[in-house]
Scaffold this motif. Structure first.
Motif, mmCIF file in Angstrom:
data_model
loop_
_atom_site.group_PDB
_atom_site.id
_atom_site.type_symbol
_atom_site.label_atom_id
_atom_site.label_comp_id
_atom_site.label_asym_id
_atom_site.label_seq_id
_atom_site.Cartn_x
_atom_site.Cartn_y
_atom_site.Cartn_z
ATOM 1 N N ALA A 80 0.826 -1.208 0.000
ATOM 2 C CA ALA A 80 0.000 0.000 0.000
ATOM 3 C C ALA A 80 0.862 1.261 0.000
ATOM 4 C CB ALA A 80 -0.914 -0.004 1.234
ATOM 5 N N LEU A 81 0.205 2.409 -0.108
ATOM 6 C CA LEU A 81 0.894 3.689 0.091
ATOM 7 C C LEU A 81 1.296 3.806 1.556
ATOM 8 C CD1 LEU A 81 -1.364 6.176 -1.931
ATOM 9 C CD2 LEU A 81 0.455 4.676 -2.758
ATOM 10 N N SER A 82 2.483 4.327 1.800
ATOM 11 C CA SER A 82 2.968 4.464 3.175
ATOM 12 C C SER A 82 3.077 5.915 3.618
ATOM 13 C CB SER A 82 4.332 3.787 3.320
ATOM 14 O OG SER A 82 5.272 4.353 2.415
ATOM 15 N N ALA A 83 3.159 6.847 2.684
ATOM 16 C CA ALA A 83 3.286 8.268 3.039
ATOM 17 C C ALA A 83 3.127 9.105 1.790
ATOM 18 C CB ALA A 83 4.645 8.550 3.687
ATOM 19 N N LYS A 85 4.810 12.889 0.382
ATOM 20 C CA LYS A 85 5.821 13.910 0.617
ATOM 21 C C LYS A 85 5.499 15.132 -0.231
ATOM 22 C CE LYS A 85 8.728 11.490 3.267
ATOM 23 N NZ LYS A 85 9.179 11.907 4.606
ATOM 24 N N ALA A 86 5.847 16.277 0.278
ATOM 25 C CA ALA A 86 5.614 17.517 -0.460
ATOM 26 C C ALA A 86 6.803 18.447 -0.270
ATOM 27 C CB ALA A 86 4.334 18.197 0.009
ATOM 28 N N VAL A 87 7.142 19.187 -1.332
ATOM 29 C CA VAL A 87 8.187 20.200 -1.267
ATOM 30 C C VAL A 87 7.979 21.165 -2.427
ATOM 31 C CG1 VAL A 87 9.854 18.858 -2.632
ATOM 32 C CG2 VAL A 87 10.666 20.650 -1.090
ATOM 33 N N ALA A 88 8.035 22.429 -2.135
ATOM 34 C CA ALA A 88 7.981 23.484 -3.156
ATOM 35 C C ALA A 88 6.829 23.291 -4.133
ATOM 36 C CB ALA A 88 9.314 23.544 -3.907
ATOM 37 N N GLY A 89 5.667 22.926 -3.624
ATOM 38 C CA GLY A 89 4.503 22.800 -4.480
ATOM 39 C C GLY A 89 4.336 21.456 -5.164
ATOM 40 N N SER A 90 5.342 20.587 -5.079
ATOM 41 C CA SER A 90 5.247 19.250 -5.659
ATOM 42 C C SER A 90 4.874 18.253 -4.575
ATOM 43 C CB SER A 90 6.577 18.838 -6.296
ATOM 44 O OG SER A 90 6.910 19.699 -7.360
ATOM 45 N N GLU A 91 4.146 17.205 -4.970
ATOM 46 C CA GLU A 91 3.705 16.195 -4.020
ATOM 47 C C GLU A 91 3.789 14.822 -4.674
ATOM 48 O OE1 GLU A 91 -0.553 15.041 -2.089
ATOM 49 O OE2 GLU A 91 0.041 17.154 -1.873
ATOM 50 N N TRP A 92 4.201 13.819 -3.910
ATOM 51 C CA TRP A 92 4.276 12.459 -4.438
ATOM 52 C C TRP A 92 4.048 11.468 -3.309
ATOM 53 C CZ3 TRP A 92 8.249 15.775 -3.605
ATOM 54 C CH2 TRP A 92 9.280 15.362 -2.749
ATOM 55 N N SER A 93 3.674 10.252 -3.700
ATOM 56 C CA SER A 93 3.386 9.196 -2.727
ATOM 57 C C SER A 93 4.527 8.200 -2.656
ATOM 58 C CB SER A 93 2.091 8.463 -3.102
ATOM 59 O OG SER A 93 0.976 9.302 -2.961
ATOM 60 N N LEU A 94 4.708 7.621 -1.481
ATOM 61 C CA LEU A 94 5.646 6.527 -1.271
ATOM 62 C C LEU A 94 4.849 5.267 -0.956
ATOM 63 C CD1 LEU A 94 8.228 8.331 1.052
ATOM 64 C CD2 LEU A 94 8.280 8.154 -1.442
ATOM 65 N N ARG A 95 5.483 4.117 -1.161
ATOM 66 C CA ARG A 95 4.809 2.854 -0.874
ATOM 67 C C ARG A 95 5.615 2.045 0.136
ATOM 68 N NH1 ARG A 95 2.204 0.743 -6.613
ATOM 69 N NH2 ARG A 95 2.086 2.795 -7.612
ATOM 70 N N VAL A 96 4.959 1.059 0.722
ATOM 71 C CA VAL A 96 5.636 0.202 1.691
ATOM 72 C C VAL A 96 6.777 -0.545 1.021
ATOM 73 C CG1 VAL A 96 5.344 -1.696 3.325
ATOM 74 C CG2 VAL A 96 3.492 -0.037 2.999
ATOM 75 N N ASN A 97 6.549 -1.062 -0.182
ATOM 76 C CA ASN A 97 7.610 -1.752 -0.928
ATOM 77 C C ASN A 97 8.416 -0.727 -1.715
ATOM 78 O OD1 ASN A 97 5.085 -1.536 -2.426
ATOM 79 N ND2 ASN A 97 6.149 -2.506 -4.120
ATOM 80 N N PRO A 98 9.743 -0.758 -1.588
ATOM 81 C CA PRO A 98 10.570 0.224 -2.298
ATOM 82 C C PRO A 98 10.635 -0.076 -3.786
ATOM 83 C CG PRO A 98 11.962 -1.336 -1.140
ATOM 84 C CD PRO A 98 10.551 -1.667 -0.760
ATOM 85 N N SER A 99 11.003 0.926 -4.566
ATOM 86 C CA SER A 99 11.101 0.763 -6.013
ATOM 87 C C SER A 99 12.152 1.703 -6.566
ATOM 88 C CB SER A 99 9.755 1.050 -6.667
ATOM 89 O OG SER A 99 9.862 1.125 -8.069
ATOM 90 N N SER A 100 12.828 1.259 -7.605
ATOM 91 C CA SER A 100 13.827 2.099 -8.278
ATOM 92 C C SER A 100 13.160 3.368 -8.800
ATOM 93 C CB SER A 100 14.450 1.326 -9.449
ATOM 94 O OG SER A 100 14.954 0.084 -9.041
ATOM 95 N N GLY A 101 13.646 4.504 -8.349
ATOM 96 C CA GLY A 101 13.087 5.771 -8.796
ATOM 97 C C GLY A 101 11.662 6.003 -8.364
ATOM 98 N N ASN A 102 11.158 5.208 -7.401
ATOM 99 C CA ASN A 102 9.771 5.302 -6.941
ATOM 100 C C ASN A 102 8.787 5.165 -8.112
ATOM 101 O OD1 ASN A 102 7.920 5.585 -4.769
ATOM 102 N ND2 ASN A 102 7.613 7.747 -5.244
ATOM 103 N N LEU A 103 9.123 4.290 -9.073
ATOM 104 C CA LEU A 103 8.329 4.154 -10.297
ATOM 105 C C LEU A 103 7.370 2.963 -10.253
ATOM 106 C CD1 LEU A 103 11.153 5.007 -12.844
ATOM 107 C CD2 LEU A 103 9.252 6.459 -12.141
ATOM 108 N N HIS A 104 7.628 1.974 -9.449
ATOM 109 C CA HIS A 104 6.717 0.868 -9.126
ATOM 110 C C HIS A 104 6.167 0.128 -10.340
ATOM 111 C CE1 HIS A 104 6.852 1.474 -4.844
ATOM 112 N NE2 HIS A 104 6.829 2.768 -5.078
ATOM 113 N N PRO A 105 6.996 -0.698 -10.958
ATOM 114 C CA PRO A 105 6.512 -1.519 -12.076
ATOM 115 C C PRO A 105 5.741 -2.762 -11.646
ATOM 116 C CG PRO A 105 8.820 -1.999 -11.656
ATOM 117 C CD PRO A 105 8.442 -0.873 -10.721
#
Length: 542
Positions: A80-83, A85-105
């Motif tokens: 699932a999604l784990s968190a 993150k936001a910085v300077a107007g950009s926002e992205w999700s992280l997942r419990v399982n790691p992935s290269s470049g947070n791209l999740h194939p």
């Protein structure tokens, strides 16, 4: 087979990075074509899962029963999604399982036989991490499900890869990263199952076409509409909620013959256009696995001990779950370090604990083949350890083979205070920070951690022995090790970071390795993370 093996070797050679020439990549970030991070099926019935973690199960006896609530926990603590993150107007999700470049194939599909406690119809479901739900894709015939003869409370999972998600950024080398991500996902699911007291097993006798037929009623999978992004099935897992490891042999033929009643659903389009990479098409075809029968046990009879019908004498199914229960509260909090404190020291006990976590007997699921990967360690700052180059043998029987293959001047001395059961040897003394940094594409994080690792795998022999499809499994094993490093580092108050960019042959030259007998497949670093104060933490699900 020799033609496919040649294609695997050619792909591996062509996708190596070199100091003066990187593997073929896109050359720029094509943001207009960035793949959608979530696979979804238009028109599918969506079954919401409870957003429950492991906080409420402490003190409960294991194994926990298989019901909708605990199935929700399994997915929530693994894929699932784990968190956010936001910085300077950009926002992205992280997942419990790691992935290269947070791209999740990696995508996950559930095959369930229904039942009152699960409150699910017999069928095939796609796990949707975006909102933590199951998408109902196809019904399964109850009689066909019963013919598998799975023990009560067992489920099947199929993991797939969408190579385009990685090749969009990384180009030809992306197949490597997809297979590493698959190993990370395997380990993430295995740890989540362990916390519930469940057992997980890899059904590696299944062939690629069998998995495609089960999921999509045909051998071609989702390749028909190229705009949707080709999705290839990789493996099948069984989840045993009774906490015991079972061998599913008699039912394999029945599983391969499972037929679904598919609904008229279409996968979403991931990008306006897909850029083909001939290297990935070639290696993906060459790595397709045929159906096999007990291939690992025939090759290595001792592997039979790794998976038994019943726990050993005097064993308790809950004991294995408790052995790493200190990870259960960490699964959703694992993070990849972006930078390391170059002054931090690691206690020797923490170092040993982290290394122990990578040993094959700690893995869930247990891999059915002989361990192929050993860790070469650049030790920078560990209390009581001399700086230098070390090796951790995950397979003790490989020592002689590696000594003969590596630099003959290496020491092979066992450091004092090394605990029993940890086959750790010093190869050379000296400051290895420059070597770690240079070999990891000149990234400071490899030198600034307390130690860095290069995962050295037996290469040509196992691929020739089992078949070209085993190439993927070498990366799965590295991904499992990487996930063990992530979690054990967090448990000791440190943090890890997988490193996919490295100069393969530079490491081989450092170690005195030549030819294709052994290859460097993955790098990792562990240390004290530096936190970027600009980052804002947000809840995983708004």
């Amino acid at each position: 087979m020799s033609g496919q093996l040649d294609r695997i070797i050619a792909y591996h050679r062509e996708t190596k990075h070199h100091p003066n020439r990187m593997a073929r990549g896109p050359g720029r970030m094509d943001w207009a074509n960035q793949p959608h991070p979530y696979r979804s099926y238009e028109g599918a019935e969506r079954i919401a899962l409870d957003r429950l973690g492991f906080e409420g199960i402490s003190g409960q006896p294991r194994p926990l029963s298989l019901n909708r609530e605990n199935l929700s926990r399994f997915f929530f603590e693994s894929l699932a999604l784990s968190a956010r993150k936001a910085v300077a107007g950009s926002e992205w999700s992280l997942r419990v399982n790691p992935s290269s470049g947070n791209l999740h194939p990696t995508e996950c599909y559930l095959l369930a036989g229904g039942g009152e406690r699960l409150d699910l119809s017999s069928g095939i479901y796609h796990y949707q991490p975006k909102d933590h739900s199951l998408e109902f894709l196809a019904g399964l015939d109850d009689e066909g499900w019963q013919s598998i003869h799975l023990p009560p409370g067992a489920l099947l999972l199929i993991l797939t890869s969408i190579h385009w998600r990685e090749s969009w950024k990384y180009g030809a080398r992306a197949f490597r990263y997809c297979m590493l991500d698959l190993g990370h996902a395997l380990a993430a699911a295995g740890e989540s199952a362990r916390c519930l007291g469940w057992e997980m097993a890899l059904l590696d006798d299944m062939g690629t076409e069998d998995l495609s037929r089960i999921l999509w009623n045909g051998p071609e999978g989702l390749d028909a509409d190229l705009r949707s992004g080709a999705e290839r099935p990789d493996l099948m897992l069984t989840l045993f909620s009774d906490g015991r490891a079972h061998r599913v042999v008699e039912g394999l033929a029945s599983i391969a013959k499972l037929r679904s009643r598919s609904l008229p659903l279409r996968p979403n389009i991931l990008s306006p256009s897909i850029i083909p990479w001939q290297e990935i098409d070639m290696v993906s075809r060459a790595a397709r696995k045929p159906a096999t029968s007990d291939i690992y046990h025939r090759s290595h009879p001792m592997a039979e001990k790794m998976l038994q019908d019943e726990p050993g004498e005097g064993s308790d199914p809950s004991r294995k779950a408790d052995s790493s229960s200190h990870y259960c509260h960490l699964l959703r909090h694992r993070r990849s370090a972006q930078a390391m404190d170059a002054r931090a020291m690691m206690p020797l006990e923490s170092f040993h604990s982290i290394l122990k976590a990578t040993l094959p007997e700690r893995a869930n699921p247990a891999l059915p083949w002989r361990p192929q990967v050993n860790l070469v360690l650049f030790v920078h700052r560990v209390e009581g350890m001399e700086r230098g180059l070390y090796i951790l043998l995950r397979d003790g029987s490989s020592k002689r083979e590696l000594k003969e293959a590596m630099d003959p001047d290496f020491l092979w001395e066992r450091p004092s205070r090394t605990p029993a059961g940890l086959q750790l040897h010093q190869l050379a003394a000296g400051d290895g920070r420059l070597a770690a940094r240079e070999s990891s594409c000149r990234q400071d994080i490899a030198a600034d951690g307390c130690f860095a690792a290069a995962m050295i795998s037996r290469f040509e022999e196992p691929i020739a022995e089992y078949g070209p499809w085993f190439y993927s499994r070498l990366y799965w094993e590295c991904g499992l090790i990487g996930q063990a490093l992530y979690l054990s580092s967090e448990a000791e108050g440190f943090r890890g970071c997988g490193i996919g960019c490295f100069f393969d042959d530079m490491v081989h030259s450092m170690l005195g390795l030549s030819g294709l007998g052994h290859q460097d497949l993955y790098h990792f670093t562990v240390g004290r993370a530096l936190i970027d104060p600009r980052l804002i933490d947000l809840p995983s699900y708004g």
